[in-house]
Design an enzyme around this catalytic site. Structure first.
Site, mmCIF file in Angstrom:
data_model
loop_
_atom_site.group_PDB
_atom_site.id
_atom_site.type_symbol
_atom_site.label_atom_id
_atom_site.label_comp_id
_atom_site.label_asym_id
_atom_site.label_seq_id
_atom_site.Cartn_x
_atom_site.Cartn_y
_atom_site.Cartn_z
ATOM 1 N N ARG A 164 43.629 -33.641 70.096
ATOM 2 C CA ARG A 164 43.510 -34.155 68.728
ATOM 3 C C ARG A 164 43.419 -33.010 67.722
ATOM 4 N NH1 ARG A 164 39.258 -38.840 67.837
ATOM 5 N NH2 ARG A 164 40.474 -38.906 65.906
ATOM 6 N N ASP B 265 39.227 -35.735 60.478
ATOM 7 C CA ASP B 265 40.157 -34.663 60.117
ATOM 8 C C ASP B 265 39.620 -33.876 58.927
ATOM 9 O OD1 ASP B 265 41.102 -35.853 57.537
ATOM 10 O OD2 ASP B 265 41.953 -37.399 58.837
ATOM 11 N N HIS C 151 31.344 -39.530 60.481
ATOM 12 C CA HIS C 151 31.658 -39.633 61.909
ATOM 13 C C HIS C 151 31.945 -38.283 62.555
ATOM 14 C CE1 HIS C 151 32.882 -44.109 61.271
ATOM 15 N NE2 HIS C 151 31.586 -43.962 61.423
ATOM 16 N N CYS D 153 27.972 -21.478 75.001
ATOM 17 C CA CYS D 153 27.571 -21.797 73.627
ATOM 18 C C CYS D 153 27.203 -20.513 72.892
ATOM 19 C CB CYS D 153 26.375 -22.750 73.667
ATOM 20 S SG CYS D 153 25.664 -23.074 72.040
ATOM 21 N N THR E 188 40.171 -48.196 54.641
ATOM 22 C CA THR E 188 39.153 -48.509 55.644
ATOM 23 C C THR E 188 39.474 -49.850 56.301
ATOM 24 O OG1 THR E 188 37.707 -49.632 54.056
ATOM 25 C CG2 THR E 188 37.409 -47.262 54.324
ATOM 26 N N SER E 189 39.083 -49.988 57.558
ATOM 27 C CA SER E 189 39.431 -51.193 58.312
ATOM 28 C C SER E 189 38.527 -52.374 58.010
ATOM 29 C CB SER E 189 39.370 -50.893 59.810
ATOM 30 O OG SER E 189 38.044 -50.614 60.207
ATOM 31 N N LEU F 87 46.687 -51.315 52.935
ATOM 32 C CA LEU F 87 48.022 -51.879 53.161
ATOM 33 C C LEU F 87 47.979 -53.392 53.293
ATOM 34 C CD1 LEU F 87 49.637 -49.357 55.671
ATOM 35 C CD2 LEU F 87 50.414 -49.859 53.339
#
Length: 244
Positions: free
Chosen positions: A61, A99, A114, A141, A182-183, A208
């Site tokens: 990703r 992103d 998130h 780390c 947003t969903s 949309l």
């Protein structure tokens, strides 16, 4: 919002604002990734069971996000412009996206509820580190020097989104609440419109299609975010905030 130049605005963005930038989903219609249930690569239990698989998923990703194929679109640029140019207004930008397209578009402030693909976190110290390259489960780390202590700085299924107290505070105080792409099905983000409206904010949704929470908004503007958002921002900056 007739005197919009002295208002507090909260903008919430979701996957729909980045879809036009070439961000591809890594989950198929059956909720699988390379024959793995998405919970195997996006949950604390999955990471504990197979950290190498989880790192491989996020490496892919991250590689896609940082490729030349992905760039901010006109909607990201319009949001950044609004943050920079609306005089005397406080604009609080929240994104559900992991992103970095808002930052690359020039947004001066972005809260990632998130998490972020370009960051890793130490499991013990909770310190967060920028990362661009691939990570393996055996990577030491930087802070504790222990192998296996780095995890993606991502909110997984079953975990609480970041900065919720701050998000609730700003949403409850805003005069204008804008949701872009947003969903309306992921909580607690989906309930923010109700919080804003209950406290007197004007609420506006760009998408949309209709969503499960569209009826909670005063306005619902349908169309590609790269077209509708810049038009709205132009009108808002010229003191005509409503699209006709």
């Amino acid at each position: 919002m007739s005197d919009n130049k002295n208002k507090k605005i909260v903008i919430l963005t979701g996957a729909g604002i980045s879809a036009e930038s070439g961000i591809k989903t890594f989950r198929d219609q059956n909720g699988l990734w390379e024959d793995h249930n998405i919970l195997e690569v996006a949950s604390p239990q999955g990471f504990e069971r197979d950290p190498e698989l989880v790192h491989r998923f996020y490496n892919m990703r991250r590689k896609q996000l940082l490729s030349s194929e992905v760039a901010p679109n006109e909607a990201h640029l319009a949001v950044a412009r609004l943050q920079r140019e609306l005089p005397n207004s406080e604009i609080f930008l929240i994104t559900q996206n992991v992103d970095n397209l808002h930052e690359r578009a020039g947004s001066p402030q972005v809260l990632h509820m998130h998490g972020e693909l370009t960051k890793m976190r130490c499991i013990e110290s909770k310190k967060v580190f920028e990362i661009k390259e691939n990570i393996s489960a055996h990577r030491a780390c930087p802070c504790c020097l222990k192998e296996g202590n780095l995890r993606p700085h991502i909110v997984w299924f079953g975990e609480t989104p970041f900065s919720m107290d701050e998000i609730y505070h700003h949403t409850a105080q805003c005069d204008l609440f804008i949701a872009i792409g947003t969903s309306g099905v992921v909580y607690p983000a989906a309930m923010l419109v109700d919080l804003a409206r209950e406290n007197g904010a004007h609420t506006l949704e760009f998408n949309l299609n209709d969503t499960q929470v569209s009826d909670s908004f005063h306005q619902h503007i349908v169309g590609p975010a790269s077209q509708t958002v810049p038009k709205y921002v132009e009108e808002l900056l010229n003191s005509t905030p409503h699209i006709t």
